[in-house]
Structure formats: structure tokens, C-alpha cells
Design an enzyme around this catalytic site. Structure first.
Site, PDB file in Angstrom:
ATOM      1  N   LYS A   5       4.177   9.415   8.547  1.00 25.71           N
ATOM      2  CA  LYS A   5       4.029   8.785   9.724  1.00 25.71           C
ATOM      3  C   LYS A   5       5.069   9.400  10.993  1.00 25.71           C
ATOM      4  O   LYS A   5       4.895  10.361  11.562  1.00 25.71           O
ATOM      5  CB  LYS A   5       3.984   7.221   9.705  1.00 25.71           C
ATOM      6  CG  LYS A   5       2.773   7.033   8.698  1.00 25.71           C
ATOM      7  CD  LYS A   5       2.438   5.441   8.597  1.00 25.71           C
ATOM      8  CE  LYS A   5       1.119   5.289   7.860  1.00 25.71           C
ATOM      9  NZ  LYS A   5       1.222   4.520   6.857  1.00 25.71           N
ATOM     10  N   ASP A  38       9.496   2.827  -0.273  1.00 25.34           N
ATOM     11  CA  ASP A  38       8.234   3.383   0.369  1.00 25.34           C
ATOM     12  C   ASP A  38       8.526   3.188   1.700  1.00 25.34           C
ATOM     13  O   ASP A  38       8.063   2.091   2.303  1.00 25.34           O
ATOM     14  CB  ASP A  38       7.074   3.249  -0.159  1.00 25.34           C
ATOM     15  CG  ASP A  38       5.712   3.874   0.568  1.00 25.34           C
ATOM     16  OD1 ASP A  38       6.151   4.558   1.523  1.00 25.34           O
ATOM     17  OD2 ASP A  38       4.559   3.550   0.332  1.00 25.34           O
ATOM     18  N   TYR A  94       0.921  -1.233  -0.228  1.00 34.57           N
ATOM     19  CA  TYR A  94       0.034  -0.132   0.094  1.00 34.57           C
ATOM     20  C   TYR A  94       0.887   1.162   0.117  1.00 34.57           C
ATOM     21  O   TYR A  94       1.782   1.408   0.731  1.00 34.57           O
ATOM     22  CB  TYR A  94      -0.851  -0.074   1.233  1.00 34.57           C
ATOM     23  CG  TYR A  94      -1.929   1.269   1.340  1.00 34.57           C
ATOM     24  CD1 TYR A  94      -3.011   1.479   0.404  1.00 34.57           C
ATOM     25  CD2 TYR A  94      -1.657   2.184   2.378  1.00 34.57           C
ATOM     26  CE1 TYR A  94      -3.568   2.577   0.530  1.00 34.57           C
ATOM     27  CE2 TYR A  94      -2.496   3.234   2.393  1.00 34.57           C
ATOM     28  CZ  TYR A  94      -3.443   3.398   1.225  1.00 34.57           C
ATOM     29  OH  TYR A  94      -4.313   4.535   1.613  1.00 34.57           O
TER      30      TYR A  94
END
Ligand code: PLP
Length: 412
Positions: A251, A223, A128
Site C-alpha cells: 500500500k 503484517d 486479512y
């Protein structure tokens, strides 16, 4: 709000029932509107590595608040956060701050295409990368949990420029480059997958990723929105020892406020406007409150022995959960890298989306609710990793293992 939430992973679609509404976080704990207290293993899906309401992060945000919330102009705090990122991740020579992980991956994909003059992006099933059109093909996280890995609204043209391969499968990557090497702008991947549950890359897979992208002039986009400052201060790339062309962050880099970042080699990043011609902008990018939270979080992570403590606590939890499942006679496999892990209700090793999808999701749903009843808040899907924070004490971990023991014997 559609489905009652502002992000689908919160809706408990993977476990049924109603989401819990929270009012307060403190250290390793969350408090709901009914006054219940939970040990939190979601940590806002990754950012809260120091736990909730860390005094240094709080003080930094309060000080920034008093100076003004947004100027839409350069600030020293942006440079400070950029320097911390560049110092932490050696493959990043230049960095651009954005507001979310999605913005970071979207911009990195555009840059890879602008830099190479090619169209095709390779991604891996179950990975994702945020809700970027080009990357919402065979996507993980809530897309996988809720059964919409390919979203309506993503055009056929967009999907055609995205090639989806199996994770941990070097042979299929080799074939893709042999057949389409001239069209591939970049390969984007999670260096430890969190979004189909925790899945660990094999050394052969990492070697194929770095070798094939370099050989064919495509960019390797690592990522690290989840893994950056999580599995190690320098991210998964420092843990496994490889150097991608571009890295995306999010994050933890915002310490619980909205920050994303993408960066890489100067010759690539200098294609971004105004140094180059690839467009990317943001009214609130580098926002003073968000950068203050990010800087304070990275400083605490850098100065203290947080990662050793996280490793010890996480190993303690992983060992305890696996032993509890074994004693309860529940078929399982446990995957962990540092403070991210998943107990899969799956007897087979989980290496890719196909093996992850064989997990017993109905058993997971019962496990989740048995733990809620015992004051433990785990990710509400089999296909999400849990996170240990620096605020979890050894006693918290033991209490969690005891709760899991009680829960698991009821599931056998
Ligand atoms: C969470 C995540 C994203 C998206 O970040 P948002 O801030 O939710 O947009 C991208 N990639 C990975 C690996 C993630 O875990």
C-alpha cells in the site's frame, strides 16, 4: 470480468447497488464518470496517504517514465527505497521488494517455514493478509463482507497447516503454543486490524505475541501492509514499541503504484535466494515507476509534519462522527488509531471477529448510500477501516461530519 470487478471489495457486495466508476482523483477528492465529486475516505484502500495526484509523486513518476519502465536488473532507486524502509522500521535489517501485499505475506510465510523447518502458521480470525492460500482461512476484508472467509480451492492440506485463533485472546495463543509449540513456524497478525473494521490490539495481546513466539522459536510476522507508514512513519510496531522477526509492507510503500515488501533480521532474510535457499522472485519487482512513487511518498512523509496533521484531522473526524451517532440515537462504537478508523453500528466494544460480526450491517449499508448522496465516499463495508489523507482539510472534515449528521438521523 467476474462480478464486473478486478477485486471483490470494489463490487459493493456489503452495501448493495452498483459500484461507482471513477475517472480522476485530485487531493482529497474523486470524480466519477457522471461528473459527481466525492470526498474520498478509501484512498485506494490505504496507499493514497498524501491524497490523489500529489505533485511530488507525480513528478517522480514522470521523471522515471522518461528513463524507461522496466529493466529486470538492479537500479539505484531500489536501493534508495530499501534504505528508506530500513531507516523507518528498525526491526528490518534486510528487505526484499515485491509487487503487492499478497506477495509480501506469501513470501514471509514461506520464509518462516524455510527458516524454522516447521509447517504450522497461526493467524487470527478476521485478519486479512491478501489472497495467499494458507492465509485465506477465516479471512477478513471482502472475504468477510461477502461471506466466504474460507475460499473454495484452498486444499484441506493447506488449511490444516493454518491454525486460526481469536484476536486479542492471549490465553488461546498460550494454549496453542503449549500444545503445538514444536510445529509452529510463525504467527502472522495485523498490529492494528483494518480488515474487520478498525480493531485495536490490547497490550496483553502484543506481549503474548512477542513473548510466546520468542520462547518457542517461532517467527512473529507483523503484517503492516495497511499500518506501515499509516499509523506512524515506522508503522504500528514503532507506535506500540515491539520488534517482530519479519514485517510485511505494501500500500503506502508504493505511493499508489504496485509495491510490496518484506523484511526483518538479517540472519532470517539471508535464507532468501540467492543469499540462501528459500525461493522467491519477480519479473517486475522493484519496477522503476513503482519505486519512484514509493520513494517520493516516503520522502514527503518523512520531511513534513504529516503525522501530526493526520492525527488532528482524524481526531476531529472521529469525535464528530461519534457525536453525530450519539445525537441521532444510533448505537455505535468508534475505534481509531491515527488516520484509520471505523464507526461500528454496534453498542459493544469491538475487540475481535465475534464482536465485529455483531454490527448492524444493514444500517451500515443505508449509512453508506446516504453519504454517497451527500458526496462522501466511505469504505463500502462495515468491515473495512476508513482512511484520512494529508489532503483532507479541516473544512473537508467538517463537511463530512455535517453529511454524517444528516445521514445518521435518517437511520435511527
Ligand atoms: C491489503 C492488505 C494485504 C494485501 O495486499 P494486496 O496488495 O491487496 O495484495 C495484506 N495484508 C493486509 C493487512 C492488508 O491490509
Amino acid at each position: 470480468m467476474p462480478g464486473g470487478v478486478n477485486s471483490p471489495a470494489r463490487a459493493f457486495g456489503g452495501v448493495g447497488g452498483e459500484p461507482i466508476f471513477f475517472v480522476r482523483g485530485e487531493g482529497a477528492h474523486l470524480f466519477d464518470i457522471d461528473g459527481n465529486r466525492y470526498l474520498d475516505y478509501i484512498g485506494s484502500w490505504g496507499p493514497m496517504i498524501l491524497g490523489h495526484n500529489h505533485p511530488r509523486v507525480l513528478a517522480a513518476v514522470q521523471a522515471a517514465l522518461a528513463r524507461g519502465t522496466s529493466f529486470g536488473a538492479p537500479t539505484e532507486a531500489e536501493s534508495e527505497l530499501a534504505e528508506l524502509i530500513i531507516e523507518a522500521v528498525p526491526s528490518i535489517e534486510r528487505v526484499r521488494l515485491v509487487n503487492s501485499g499478497t506477495e509480501a505475506t506469501m513470501s514471509a510465510v514461506r520464509l518462516a517455514r524455510g527458516f524454522t523447518g516447521r509447517d504450522v502458521i497461526v493467524k487470527f480470525a478476521g485478519n486479512y493478509h491478501g489472497h495467499v492460500d494458507a492465509l485465506l482461512v477465516a479471512a477478513g476484508s471482502s472475504a468477510a463482507t461477502l461471506g466466504v472467509p474460507n475460499s473454495p480451492g484452498v486444499t484441506r492440506g493447506t488449511a490444516q497447516d493454518t491454525m486460526v485463533l481469536a484476536y486479542n485472546d492471549p490465553a488461546s495463543l498460550e494454549r496453542a503454543f503449549a500444545e503445538h509449540g514444536q510445529q509452529i513456524a510463525g504467527v502472522i497478525f495485523e498490529p492494528v486490524v483494518g480488515n474487520m473494521g478498525c480493531v485495536v490490539p490490547t497490550p496483553q495481546f502484543l506481549t503474548a505475541l512477542t513473548g510466546l513466539t520468542a520462547k518457542h522459536g517461532a517467527l512473529l510476522i507483523c503484517d503492516e501492509v495497511m499500518t506501515g507508514f499509516r499509523v506512524a512513519y515506522g508503522g504500528a510496531q514503532s507506535l506500540f514499541g515491539f520488534s517482530p522477526d519479519l514485517t510485511t509492507l505494501g500500500k503506502i510503500v508504493g505511493g499508489g503504484l504496485p509495491v510490496g515488501a518484506y523484511g526483518g533480521r538479517a540472519e532470517i532474510m539471508d535464507h532468501i535466494l540467492p543469499a540462501g535457499k528459500v525461493f522467491q522472485a519477480g519479473t517486475l519487482s522493484g519496477n522503476p515507476l513503482a519505486t519512484a512513487a514509493g520513494i517520493a511518498t516516503l520522502q514527503v512523509l518523512r520531511e513534513t509534519g504529516v503525522y501530526e496533521q493526520l492525527e488532528a484531522r482524524s481526531a476531529q473526524l472521529a469525535t464528530g462522527l461519534a457525536a453525530a451517532a450519539k445525537d441521532a440515537g444510533v448505537p455505535h462504537t468508534l475505534a481509531r488509531v491515527g488516520s484509520m478508523m471505523t464507526l461500528f453500528f454496534n453498542a459493544e466494544p469491538v475487540t475481535d471477529w465475534t464482536s465485529a460480526s455483531h454490527s448492524d450491517v444493514s444500517r451500515f449499508a443505508r449509512y453508506f448510500w446516504e453519504l454517497i448522496a451527500r458526496g462522501v465516499y466511505m469504505p463500502c463495508s462495515q468491515f473495512e477501516a476508513l482512511f484520512v489523507s494529508a489532503a483532507h482539510s479541516s473544512d473537508d472534515i467538517e463537511a463530512t461530519i455535517a453529511a454524517a449528521r444528516e445521514a445518521l438521523v435518517r437511520l435511527a
